[in-house]
Every structure is written in C-alpha cells, then in structure tokens.
Scaffold this motif. Sequence first.
Motif, PDB file in Angstrom:
ATOM      1  N   THR A   1       5.299   0.671   2.883  1.00  0.00           N
ATOM      2  CA  THR A   1       4.987   1.313   1.606  1.00  0.00           C
ATOM      3  C   THR A   1       4.989   0.257   0.501  1.00  0.00           C
ATOM      4  O   THR A   1       5.875  -0.591   0.437  1.00  0.00           O
ATOM      5  N   PHE A   2       3.940   0.312  -0.307  1.00  0.00           N
ATOM      6  CA  PHE A   2       3.782  -0.654  -1.387  1.00  0.00           C
ATOM      7  C   PHE A   2       3.621   0.077  -2.714  1.00  0.00           C
ATOM      8  O   PHE A   2       2.991   1.135  -2.770  1.00  0.00           O
ATOM      9  N   THR A   3       4.156  -0.514  -3.791  1.00  0.00           N
ATOM     10  CA  THR A   3       3.719  -0.087  -5.124  1.00  0.00           C
ATOM     11  C   THR A   3       2.372  -0.761  -5.367  1.00  0.00           C
ATOM     12  O   THR A   3       2.004  -1.721  -4.669  1.00  0.00           O
ATOM     13  N   TYR A   4       1.649  -0.302  -6.390  1.00  0.00           N
ATOM     14  CA  TYR A   4       0.364  -0.924  -6.734  1.00  0.00           C
ATOM     15  C   TYR A   4       0.569  -2.395  -7.074  1.00  0.00           C
ATOM     16  O   TYR A   4      -0.169  -3.267  -6.601  1.00  0.00           O
ATOM     17  N   GLU A   5       1.622  -2.659  -7.850  1.00  0.00           N
ATOM     18  CA  GLU A   5       1.917  -4.034  -8.261  1.00  0.00           C
ATOM     19  C   GLU A   5       2.172  -4.933  -7.038  1.00  0.00           C
ATOM     20  O   GLU A   5       1.612  -6.019  -6.924  1.00  0.00           O
ATOM     21  N   ALA A   6       3.000  -4.438  -6.124  1.00  0.00           N
ATOM     22  CA  ALA A   6       3.326  -5.240  -4.942  1.00  0.00           C
ATOM     23  C   ALA A   6       2.085  -5.459  -4.081  1.00  0.00           C
ATOM     24  O   ALA A   6       1.837  -6.565  -3.589  1.00  0.00           O
ATOM     25  N   PHE A   7       1.302  -4.403  -3.918  1.00  0.00           N
ATOM     26  CA  PHE A   7       0.081  -4.488  -3.107  1.00  0.00           C
ATOM     27  C   PHE A   7      -0.856  -5.565  -3.676  1.00  0.00           C
ATOM     28  O   PHE A   7      -1.339  -6.433  -2.946  1.00  0.00           O
ATOM     29  N   MET A   8      -1.072  -5.509  -4.992  1.00  0.00           N
ATOM     30  CA  MET A   8      -1.977  -6.476  -5.615  1.00  0.00           C
ATOM     31  C   MET A   8      -1.413  -7.895  -5.520  1.00  0.00           C
ATOM     32  O   MET A   8      -2.154  -8.845  -5.231  1.00  0.00           O
TER      33      MET A   8
ATOM     34  N   THR B   1      -0.025  11.399  -4.153  1.00  0.00           N
ATOM     35  CA  THR B   1      -0.440  11.819  -5.499  1.00  0.00           C
ATOM     36  C   THR B   1       0.523  11.386  -6.602  1.00  0.00           C
ATOM     37  O   THR B   1       1.671  11.840  -6.651  1.00  0.00           O
ATOM     38  N   TYR B   2       0.022  10.562  -7.470  1.00  0.00           N
ATOM     39  CA  TYR B   2       0.740  10.134  -8.686  1.00  0.00           C
ATOM     40  C   TYR B   2       2.123   9.538  -8.415  1.00  0.00           C
ATOM     41  O   TYR B   2       2.958   9.469  -9.302  1.00  0.00           O
ATOM     42  N   SER B   3       2.393   9.133  -7.192  1.00  0.00           N
ATOM     43  CA  SER B   3       3.710   8.573  -6.907  1.00  0.00           C
ATOM     44  C   SER B   3       3.772   7.096  -7.265  1.00  0.00           C
ATOM     45  O   SER B   3       4.852   6.544  -7.458  1.00  0.00           O
ATOM     46  N   GLY B   4       2.606   6.468  -7.318  1.00  0.00           N
ATOM     47  CA  GLY B   4       2.599   5.022  -7.561  1.00  0.00           C
ATOM     48  C   GLY B   4       2.862   4.228  -6.297  1.00  0.00           C
ATOM     49  O   GLY B   4       2.915   3.003  -6.335  1.00  0.00           O
ATOM     50  N   HIS B   5       3.035   4.913  -5.174  1.00  0.00           N
ATOM     51  CA  HIS B   5       3.273   4.242  -3.896  1.00  0.00           C
ATOM     52  C   HIS B   5       2.172   4.607  -2.903  1.00  0.00           C
ATOM     53  O   HIS B   5       1.690   5.741  -2.903  1.00  0.00           O
ATOM     54  N   ALA B   6       1.848   3.673  -2.057  1.00  0.00           N
ATOM     55  CA  ALA B   6       0.904   3.946  -0.978  1.00  0.00           C
ATOM     56  C   ALA B   6       1.491   3.441   0.328  1.00  0.00           C
ATOM     57  O   ALA B   6       2.117   2.377   0.365  1.00  0.00           O
ATOM     58  N   THR B   7       1.297   4.231   1.378  1.00  0.00           N
ATOM     59  CA  THR B   7       1.839   3.857   2.679  1.00  0.00           C
ATOM     60  C   THR B   7       0.689   3.543   3.639  1.00  0.00           C
ATOM     61  O   THR B   7      -0.304   4.280   3.697  1.00  0.00           O
ATOM     62  N   PHE B   8       0.822   2.430   4.324  1.00  0.00           N
ATOM     63  CA  PHE B   8      -0.209   1.971   5.257  1.00  0.00           C
ATOM     64  C   PHE B   8       0.390   1.753   6.635  1.00  0.00           C
ATOM     65  O   PHE B   8       1.538   1.296   6.749  1.00  0.00           O
ATOM     66  N   THR B   9      -0.392   2.053   7.673  1.00  0.00           N
ATOM     67  CA  THR B   9      -0.048   1.516   8.990  1.00  0.00           C
ATOM     68  C   THR B   9      -0.509   0.056   9.003  1.00  0.00           C
ATOM     69  O   THR B   9      -1.305  -0.365   8.154  1.00  0.00           O
ATOM     70  N   TYR B  10      -0.038  -0.709   9.979  1.00  0.00           N
ATOM     71  CA  TYR B  10      -0.464  -2.110  10.095  1.00  0.00           C
ATOM     72  C   TYR B  10      -1.975  -2.181  10.266  1.00  0.00           C
ATOM     73  O   TYR B  10      -2.662  -2.977   9.615  1.00  0.00           O
TER      74      TYR B  10
END
Lengths: 229, 229
Positions: free
Chosen positions: B213-220, A207-216
Amino acid sequence: MSGYPHNPSGYGYGAPPPPPQQYYSAPYAAAPPYGQPQQSSPYGNPFSALVPQRFPPGTDPNVIACFEAVDVDRSGVIDDKELQRALSSYNQSFSIRTVRLLMYLFTNTNSRNIGPKEFTQVFYSLQNWRSNFEKFDRDRSGYIDAWELREALTSLGFAVSPVILDLLVSKFDKTGGNKRAIEYDNFIECCLIVKGLTERFKEKETTYSGHATFTYEAFMLIVLPFLIV
Amino acid sequence: MSGYPHNPSGYGYGAPPPPPQQYYSAPYAAAPPYGQPQQSSPYGNPFSALVPQRFPPGTDPNVIACFEAVDVDRSGVIDDKELQRALSSYNQSFSIRTVRLLMYLFTNTNSRNIGPKEFTQVFYSLQNWRSNFEKFDRDRSGYIDAWELREALTSLGFAVSPVILDLLVSKFDKTGGNKRAIEYDNFIECCLIVKGLTERFKEKETTYSGHATFTYEAFMLIVLPFLIV
C-alpha cells in the motif's frame, strides 16, 4: 515562443473545442478543406474500410485536417515517426521517447499507432498543455521556472508537493546549468508522466483514502511501461 | 563474449568475494598495487581527509585497485562519466541513462557520485549479473533469448510472470528485428529495473501478503526517480 493560440479553458478532454485557428504550422494549411470529397485521394489505403475507427460527426474540422496532414502515408493511423515529425515541426524537438510515452498513455498499448479517437484526445491535451505553458511563460523566454511549473501543474489538476516538484525540476531542467528552467518539450514530458502516474494511482486508490494497494504483478505492469517505453 | 570470469555463487551482495582475477580490462592492470604507499599521488584531493568513506579492512584488493583505476581524477569518488567509461571499456557500450540508474539504485540519491562502499556493491552486483548472463549465453552469441532471460532473472532471485517477461523482452530487445534477443548492456538495465522496483515494492509490502500500500506521495517518489534518471 510567441504565436501559439491561447486557450483559456481548463484541464481535461472535456474542454470545449478550440476556435478554428491554425495549431500546427506548415502541414496543417496544406490539408484539404474539410467536407470536400477527396476523389483524387480517397483517404486511406485499400484496407481503410476495415479500420473501424472514424471521426464521429461533429468533430472539429481542424482536428480532422490536422490528422490528415500528419498521416503522411495515408494509412489511416498515425505512427510514432509521423507524430514526432508533426510535433517537432512547431519549432520544437520532441524525442521519440516522449512521443512513444504520449502514444502509450493515450492508447494504453504498445502498438505505436494512434487512430482518430486517440488523436483527438492528444490534440486537445497538447493544446491545453501548450496554452498552460504559454500562460506561465510570461516573458516568452521559452522556459518556465520551478514556481511556474508548480502553478501550471496545479492549473492542469495535478497538485504536487514541494518534494515532488523539486524532483521534477531537477530532472526536467535540461538546460545544463543551474537555471532551474524547463523548456516546452520537457514540460510536455513532465505533464505526461505526472498525468499518467496520477491516473494509474487513482485507478487503484480506495475512495478518497489517499492510499492505493497494488499486487506485485499490478505494480510492475503499471510502472514498467513508463520506464522502458 | 568469452573471457569474463565465471562466478558460480548465487545472488546477493553477501556472496563471497570472487577470486582475485582481472575483472575490468585495461585500466585495472594499470592501477598501482594494493598496499604500496602512493607518495607521488597521495590518493585524492586536499579535501579527501574530509570524506569519511574508506574501504574497510579486508576489502578485496581487486575492488580497491579497480576503484583507483576508475577514479581517473583522483577525487575519491566515482562520477557518472568515470563509471560509464569503466563499464564501456569492457567491449560494451553503457548508456549514461543506465549508468545513472545504476548510481541512483545503489545510493538512493541523485548525487551522481559513488564512494567506496557503493562501488563495492556495484562491483559485486555487476560481477554476479555478468556471470549470470554468461551462464545463459551458452553459445557466446552476446545475446540471450526470452527463455534465458527468465532463467537468469529467476536465478538472481526475481521470479517474474510470463506477462511481465513478455513486456521486458519486448522493451529490452533492441536488436531492431523480431529476434527477441537481449544484449548484455540491456540485460544489465533490465536487471537494475527489476531489482530496483522489486526491492521498493517489498519495502512497502505487508508481510508475505503479496500486496503493498502506497500513499500518492510515496508512490510518486518511488517511481519518478526511475523514470527521469
């Protein structure tokens, strides 16, 4: 590029339905009036009763009429070729790749068919994107420039950085020169990709962290369908 | 599909150089012998002295001769059209999209040119992928099936789950039927995409956690170049 309806409403499927005007060109007018029983063509094939999807009450008659016009084989669903033909009829050529990406993003499957529910979403999204394109294509040249693309994406709810914008423009400018100009169909593909990736990122974002974590596994399953649609 | 050299070495650019045999077909043999001064064609344009890249001493003469043969306009770099022609000459058709993806992944830029350094990497990677394809295309049909694709990817260092494998096969089987068979050029595109995405994921992966873990910018910025190459 003149003549398409202007829709001043903002982004989102929740936008109010457009005024009942012709959106698609030829086949649209040929569709039977909504509300009239179609005895001679009881809409759909003999198995259509098995298809659970129906337009809910209150659906804009334009959407239903458009669906029926596009559903040339009366299967009750729109396949990729039907959708491509319908979109391309508006003086534009949509590649089958763009059409399949559109279908993938609105169904989240690779079925290459859309029913009434997804069709309604596609209808309003395209109308929204088109009116945005029109708004920024002020000189009706059929192109928007880099700055206008940024304004259009922002107005659709996607704020992209100058670096991403530059990447988008360098890729979607298919005019062959250095015009840095984007045509309507490439604008739609650009919107689809930005919207699709942004939504998938947000699903994984803390939430609102600006980061997303993914598994491979999740990363590959999110990105691959975009690449090889 | 017979006749291409077998390279039993494993995955990776660090694999030992292959024996000096012909890898590319026609233009390869026509290239001037390595080590002979080329007075009549002093390799490259008048500005070539400004290009810092050169093959380091000890480079396999086959790689240099191949580079010179592919560099039709003697510019000192290989552009996308030259690479497509060279790859397609081997009884295969490589789409310009696959070629540009290849160039992007080996340069990490959109320059659409590769120099000696990247060419050497491309040369060995393609040789490695081709020998893998050959190893699993046991009946020399020109196709490998889903199970063989999985074996080939594993042998290249990419262990993918059954779900991802299924997605890859459904996308890269372009035979038009339900054969679930993958041709050589589609196999190469598949390898490029899996390799590229896996490497970019690993760059962001917390050590051995299986999560990145990615920022939105890095992910895009990671995903977009794959999509719109």
